[in-house]
Design a protein around this motif. Structure first.
Motif, short mmCIF file in Angstrom:
data_model
loop_
_atom_site.label_atom_id
_atom_site.label_comp_id
_atom_site.label_asym_id
_atom_site.label_seq_id
_atom_site.Cartn_x
_atom_site.Cartn_y
_atom_site.Cartn_z
N MET A 12 0.85 -1.19 0.00
CA MET A 12 0.00 0.00 0.00
C MET A 12 0.89 1.24 0.00
SD MET A 12 -3.14 0.56 2.60
CE MET A 12 -3.10 -1.18 3.04
N THR A 13 0.58 2.13 -0.91
CA THR A 13 1.44 3.32 -1.00
C THR A 13 1.01 4.39 0.01
OG1 THR A 13 1.61 2.90 -3.35
CG2 THR A 13 2.29 5.08 -2.61
N LEU B 231 0.79 8.16 0.70
CA LEU B 231 0.85 9.39 -0.09
C LEU B 231 1.92 10.31 0.46
CD1 LEU B 231 -2.97 10.09 -0.47
CD2 LEU B 231 -1.41 9.31 -2.25
N PRO C 296 -7.26 15.02 11.07
CA PRO C 296 -5.86 14.60 10.91
C PRO C 296 -5.48 13.59 12.02
CG PRO C 296 -6.07 17.00 10.88
CD PRO C 296 -7.38 16.45 11.37
N VAL C 297 -4.70 12.60 11.64
CA VAL C 297 -4.31 11.53 12.58
C VAL C 297 -2.78 11.51 12.68
CG1 VAL C 297 -4.32 9.02 12.92
CG2 VAL C 297 -6.40 10.18 12.12
N GLY D 130 2.56 9.52 11.14
CA GLY D 130 2.13 10.89 11.41
C GLY D 130 1.32 11.54 10.30
N ILE D 131 1.18 12.84 10.43
CA ILE D 131 0.34 13.59 9.50
C ILE D 131 1.02 13.74 8.15
CG2 ILE D 131 -0.53 15.95 9.10
CD1 ILE D 131 -1.40 15.97 12.01
N ILE D 132 0.25 13.56 7.09
CA ILE D 132 0.73 13.86 5.74
C ILE D 132 0.22 15.27 5.43
CG2 ILE D 132 0.58 13.26 3.29
CD1 ILE D 132 -0.04 10.37 4.16
N PHE E 299 -3.17 16.22 3.63
CA PHE E 299 -4.05 15.05 3.44
C PHE E 299 -5.50 15.39 3.83
CE2 PHE E 299 -6.19 11.16 4.82
CZ PHE E 299 -6.01 10.34 3.71
N ALA F 53 -7.66 8.75 8.58
CA ALA F 53 -6.79 7.67 8.11
C ALA F 53 -5.54 7.55 8.97
CB ALA F 53 -6.37 7.94 6.66
N ASP F 54 -5.16 6.30 9.27
CA ASP F 54 -3.83 6.07 9.83
C ASP F 54 -3.00 5.38 8.74
OD1 ASP F 54 -4.57 3.41 9.83
OD2 ASP F 54 -4.75 3.26 12.01
N ASP F 55 -1.93 4.71 9.13
CA ASP F 55 -1.04 4.12 8.11
C ASP F 55 -1.65 2.88 7.46
OD1 ASP F 55 0.67 6.09 8.83
OD2 ASP F 55 1.94 4.81 10.09
N ASN G 84 -11.39 2.81 2.34
CA ASN G 84 -10.78 3.27 1.10
C ASN G 84 -10.37 2.17 0.11
OD1 ASN G 84 -7.88 4.34 -0.24
ND2 ASN G 84 -9.64 5.71 -0.42
N ASN G 85 -9.88 1.04 0.60
CA ASN G 85 -9.45 -0.01 -0.34
C ASN G 85 -10.63 -0.47 -1.20
OD1 ASN G 85 -6.78 -0.13 0.59
ND2 ASN G 85 -7.38 -1.48 2.26
O1 2YJ Z 1 -4.03 12.17 8.91
C1 2YJ Z 1 -3.02 12.08 8.22
O2 2YJ Z 1 -2.52 13.08 7.67
C2 2YJ Z 1 -2.35 10.75 8.05
N1 2YJ Z 1 -2.49 9.95 9.22
C3 2YJ Z 1 -2.92 10.12 6.80
C4 2YJ Z 1 -2.41 8.74 6.48
C5 2YJ Z 1 -2.94 8.24 5.18
N2 2YJ Z 1 -2.75 6.81 5.08
C6 2YJ Z 1 -2.21 6.22 4.04
O3 2YJ Z 1 -1.87 6.82 3.05
C7 2YJ Z 1 -2.06 4.74 4.18
N3 2YJ Z 1 -1.22 4.23 3.14
C8 2YJ Z 1 -3.37 4.00 4.21
C9 2YJ Z 1 -4.34 4.37 3.16
C10 2YJ Z 1 -5.27 3.30 2.82
C11 2YJ Z 1 -5.60 3.47 1.39
N4 2YJ Z 1 -5.94 2.36 0.67
#
Ligand code: 2YJ
Length: 276
Positions: free
Chosen positions: A1-2, A4, A59-60, A65-67, A70, A110-112, A128-129
């Protein structure tokens, strides 16, 4: 899983609405129509929901951590569908609390591992998947229908190739089969052949990719495939949720209009439809 990265989604607040128009131009469906098709609702019901429902993106911080951008991108996509949306100031459980206190009806977070939409009113949840896989399967069916003269059962008995047999690949294979497609799988990890066989799909090698003109890509590897390895350019159609895009740069340019690929929009739009 990528996972972002911020750079890929940095301008989504500006581009989310344009993407809706682009999707419409390529497939005849915008976010709203796609969400309706996958969730088996009428567009008018989703439109109606958009007038009353408020969405929060939380945000999570756990795990990696946070992207950056996102949660803002999620909110922008939801707004491009006509819903009200905000990003919570606080994160994690405190953000969820804030979302509820500020009267959010649906929360995206979303988490990881998992990216979900939770409807606080009726308890529905989408993920999401599945939303991505089903959204892209619908896109492939619609593009195939348009190519073949507006047929409804556009995938019935058609060979369809799924590239990559991870979570999204498996879900797409299942969904495309239920749409009538004869699904084959290309997967570079040969240890997965046993599973592909037992799930009832044809296992193909890299050369055989060229025999398919309907392709769903769920490899999470960029630039590994060139147009020379594909069926003739003028008829190939690719639904490509895999990130980064599987095509090399030149092929991506040459095949413009024949593939759909995005970072977050389609899965998020379908999640909203499924969470209503
Ligand atoms: O809140 C945030 O900024 C972050 N915790 C977002 C994390 C987003 N997660 C991912 O990109 C994971 N790879 C899981 C995504 C599932 C998608 N199929």
């Amino acid at each position: 899983m990528t996972r972002l990265i911020t750079e890929w989604i940095s301008d989504m607040e500006e581009t989310a609405a344009d993407w809706n128009d682009r999707l419409k131009a390529y497939t005849g469906m915008g976010y709203m129509e796609l969400a309706a098709a996958v969730s088996e609702r009428n567009v008018s019901d989703i439109l109606h929901a958009s007038e009353t429902i408020t969405v929060a993106a939380v945000p999570v911080t756990c795990g990696e951590g946070i992207i950056g951008n996102f949660a803002e991108s999620v909110a922008a996509i939801v707004r491009a569908m006509g819903f009200k949306a905000f990003v919570t100031e606080y994160t994690d459980v405190d953000g969820l609390y804030e979302a509820k206190v500020r009267d959010a009806d649906i929360v995206f977070m979303a988490d990881d591992i998992r990216y979900v939409a939770l409807n606080l009113i009726n308890g529905n949840m989408s993920e999401n998947n599945m939303a991505t896989a089903y959204g892209y399967a619908e896109i492939l069916r619609t593009m195939a229908g348009a190519r073949d003269g507006g047929m409804n059962g556009a995938l019935t008995d058609k060979p369809v190739l799924v590239l990559g047999y991870g979570i999204v690949g498996q879900l797409m294979a299942e969904r495309l089969t239920s749409m009538g497609g004869r699904v084959a799988v290309y997967e570079k990890d040969e240890t997965k052949k046993v599973q592909v066989d037992s799930d009832g799909y044809l296992w193909v090698n890299r050369k055989e990719i060229a025999e398919y003109n309907l392709i769903a890509d769920a490899t999470c590897e960029g630039g590994w495939l060139s147009a020379d390895e594909l069926y003739e350019e003028s008829s190939v159609l690719i639904a490509a949720p895999g990130i980064p895009l599987l095509l090399d740069e030149k092929s991506a340019e040459n095949l413009k209009g024949r593939y759909i690929h995005d970072m977050l929009e389609i899965g998020t739009a379908v999640m909203l439809g499924l969470a209503l």
